[in-house]
Design a protein around this motif. Sequence first.
Motif, PDB file in Angstrom:
ATOM      1  N   GLU A 153     204.629  92.271  97.103  1.00 30.16           N
ATOM      2  CA  GLU A 153     204.129  90.889  97.027  1.00 30.16           C
ATOM      3  C   GLU A 153     202.855  90.782  96.197  1.00 30.16           C
ATOM      4  OE1 GLU A 153     203.777  88.836 100.769  1.00 30.16           O
ATOM      5  OE2 GLU A 153     205.666  89.680 101.499  1.00 30.16           O
ATOM      6  N   GLN A 154     202.058  91.826  96.136  1.00 32.53           N
ATOM      7  CA  GLN A 154     200.811  91.797  95.376  1.00 32.53           C
ATOM      8  C   GLN A 154     201.063  91.709  93.870  1.00 32.53           C
ATOM      9  OE1 GLN A 154     201.619  94.257  97.543  1.00 32.53           O
ATOM     10  NE2 GLN A 154     200.309  93.736  99.295  1.00 32.53           N
ATOM     11  N   TYR A 155     202.237  92.073  93.430  1.00 29.21           N
ATOM     12  CA  TYR A 155     202.553  92.071  92.000  1.00 29.21           C
ATOM     13  C   TYR A 155     203.034  90.706  91.507  1.00 29.21           C
ATOM     14  CZ  TYR A 155     204.042  94.067  87.554  1.00 29.21           C
ATOM     15  OH  TYR A 155     204.172  94.356  86.230  1.00 29.21           O
ATOM     16  N   ILE A 156     203.450  89.844  92.410  1.00 23.70           N
ATOM     17  CA  ILE A 156     203.996  88.535  92.019  1.00 23.70           C
ATOM     18  C   ILE A 156     202.957  87.664  91.300  1.00 23.70           C
ATOM     19  CG2 ILE A 156     205.030  86.399  92.887  1.00 23.70           C
ATOM     20  CD1 ILE A 156     206.950  88.773  92.827  1.00 23.70           C
ATOM     21  N   PRO A 157     201.694  87.544  91.781  1.00 20.74           N
ATOM     22  CA  PRO A 157     200.722  86.743  91.024  1.00 20.74           C
ATOM     23  C   PRO A 157     200.498  87.249  89.597  1.00 20.74           C
ATOM     24  CG  PRO A 157     199.928  87.105  93.239  1.00 20.74           C
ATOM     25  CD  PRO A 157     201.151  87.962  93.079  1.00 20.74           C
ATOM     26  N   VAL A 158     200.624  88.545  89.384  1.00 20.90           N
ATOM     27  CA  VAL A 158     200.499  89.101  88.032  1.00 20.90           C
ATOM     28  C   VAL A 158     201.653  88.625  87.160  1.00 20.90           C
ATOM     29  CG1 VAL A 158     200.441  91.243  86.691  1.00 20.90           C
ATOM     30  CG2 VAL A 158     199.262  91.117  88.888  1.00 20.90           C
ATOM     31  N   LEU A 159     202.856  88.618  87.710  1.00 20.36           N
ATOM     32  CA  LEU A 159     204.021  88.137  86.957  1.00 20.36           C
ATOM     33  C   LEU A 159     203.904  86.653  86.644  1.00 20.36           C
ATOM     34  CD1 LEU A 159     206.930  89.965  88.812  1.00 20.36           C
ATOM     35  CD2 LEU A 159     205.956  90.515  86.585  1.00 20.36           C
ATOM     36  N   VAL A 160     203.387  85.877  87.603  1.00 20.21           N
ATOM     37  CA  VAL A 160     203.206  84.433  87.377  1.00 20.21           C
ATOM     38  C   VAL A 160     202.181  84.207  86.274  1.00 20.21           C
ATOM     39  CG1 VAL A 160     202.415  82.281  88.422  1.00 20.21           C
ATOM     40  CG2 VAL A 160     203.930  83.796  89.701  1.00 20.21           C
ATOM     41  N   ALA A 161     201.117  85.008  86.260  1.00 19.03           N
ATOM     42  CA  ALA A 161     200.100  84.870  85.211  1.00 19.03           C
ATOM     43  C   ALA A 161     200.673  85.194  83.835  1.00 19.03           C
ATOM     44  CB  ALA A 161     198.915  85.774  85.520  1.00 19.03           C
ATOM     45  N   ARG A 162     201.614  86.099  83.761  1.00 21.64           N
ATOM     46  CA  ARG A 162     202.244  86.462  82.482  1.00 21.64           C
ATOM     47  C   ARG A 162     203.278  85.439  82.022  1.00 21.64           C
ATOM     48  NH1 ARG A 162     203.649  92.864  83.016  1.00 21.64           N
ATOM     49  NH2 ARG A 162     201.518  93.611  83.214  1.00 21.64           N
ATOM     50  N   ALA A 163     203.853  84.707  82.958  1.00 18.48           N
ATOM     51  CA  ALA A 163     204.906  83.736  82.627  1.00 18.48           C
ATOM     52  C   ALA A 163     204.271  82.429  82.148  1.00 18.48           C
ATOM     53  CB  ALA A 163     205.781  83.485  83.845  1.00 18.48           C
ATOM     54  N   ASP A 164     204.813  81.886  81.073  1.00 17.62           N
ATOM     55  CA  ASP A 164     204.277  80.645  80.515  1.00 17.62           C
ATOM     56  C   ASP A 164     204.669  79.415  81.326  1.00 17.62           C
ATOM     57  OD1 ASP A 164     203.146  82.067  78.433  1.00 17.62           O
ATOM     58  OD2 ASP A 164     204.910  81.811  77.146  1.00 17.62           O
ATOM     59  N   ASP A 165     205.828  79.426  81.938  1.00 19.41           N
ATOM     60  CA  ASP A 165     206.365  78.231  82.584  1.00 19.41           C
ATOM     61  C   ASP A 165     206.170  78.200  84.096  1.00 19.41           C
ATOM     62  OD1 ASP A 165     207.205  77.441  80.116  1.00 19.41           O
ATOM     63  OD2 ASP A 165     209.254  78.145  80.377  1.00 19.41           O
ATOM     64  N   LEU A 166     205.378  79.108  84.646  1.00 12.22           N
ATOM     65  CA  LEU A 166     205.171  79.146  86.094  1.00 12.22           C
ATOM     66  C   LEU A 166     203.694  79.008  86.419  1.00 12.22           C
ATOM     67  CD1 LEU A 166     207.462  82.151  87.095  1.00 12.22           C
ATOM     68  CD2 LEU A 166     208.023  79.724  87.172  1.00 12.22           C
ATOM     69  N   LYS A 167     203.408  78.496  87.610  1.00 10.73           N
ATOM     70  CA  LYS A 167     202.028  78.486  88.087  1.00 10.73           C
ATOM     71  C   LYS A 167     202.020  78.599  89.603  1.00 10.73           C
ATOM     72  CE  LYS A 167     201.236  73.483  88.177  1.00 10.73           C
ATOM     73  NZ  LYS A 167     200.369  72.429  87.705  1.00 10.73           N
ATOM     74  N   MET A 168     200.895  79.083  90.112  1.00  8.29           N
ATOM     75  CA  MET A 168     200.731  79.284  91.554  1.00  8.29           C
ATOM     76  C   MET A 168     200.052  78.056  92.147  1.00  8.29           C
ATOM     77  SD  MET A 168     201.657  82.482  92.543  1.00  8.29           S
ATOM     78  CE  MET A 168     200.712  82.788  93.997  1.00  8.29           C
ATOM     79  N   ILE A 169     200.549  77.636  93.283  1.00  7.03           N
ATOM     80  CA  ILE A 169     199.910  76.592  94.085  1.00  7.03           C
ATOM     81  C   ILE A 169     199.411  77.284  95.339  1.00  7.03           C
ATOM     82  CG2 ILE A 169     200.239  74.434  95.328  1.00  7.03           C
ATOM     83  CD1 ILE A 169     200.467  74.096  92.336  1.00  7.03           C
ATOM     84  N   GLY A 170     198.107  77.391  95.473  1.00  4.98           N
ATOM     85  CA  GLY A 170     197.555  78.136  96.589  1.00  4.98           C
ATOM     86  C   GLY A 170     197.822  79.620  96.395  1.00  4.98           C
ATOM     87  N   ASP A 171     198.006  80.327  97.500  1.00  6.88           N
ATOM     88  CA  ASP A 171     198.267  81.762  97.422  1.00  6.88           C
ATOM     89  C   ASP A 171     199.714  82.120  97.715  1.00  6.88           C
ATOM     90  OD1 ASP A 171     195.626  82.282  96.859  1.00  6.88           O
ATOM     91  OD2 ASP A 171     195.064  82.531  98.964  1.00  6.88           O
TER      92      ASP A 171
END
Length: 93
Positions: free
Chosen positions: A33-51
């Motif tokens: 699960e700790q790697y998912i925010p890194v993947l979201v940061a690399r993806a152009d079309d995704l963003k995180m809402i909260g944690d």
Amino acid sequence: MVPLQVQLQRVVKSTKDEAMTVKQAAELLKVPEQYIPVLVARADDLKMIGDETIIAKRDKTNGWLIGAMILVLFFAIAVLPGIGGRLFFDLIP
């Protein structure tokens, strides 16, 4: 082999609401699960809402489309009748 961030984009966009939790994404991609925010940061079309939530960014083409339609409508209403009227009155002696 498709990169993990591309796989994540495809998975998130294929869901009904175009959103999923970090836990769901980690289970689908079989990564921690700790790697998912890194993947979201690399993806152009995704963003995180909260944690905990990943969402797909919305396309902004609708704004451009509406602007183009307004421009065409203005041209059809304001410019074309002026050109047509001028040509019509130039033909009358």
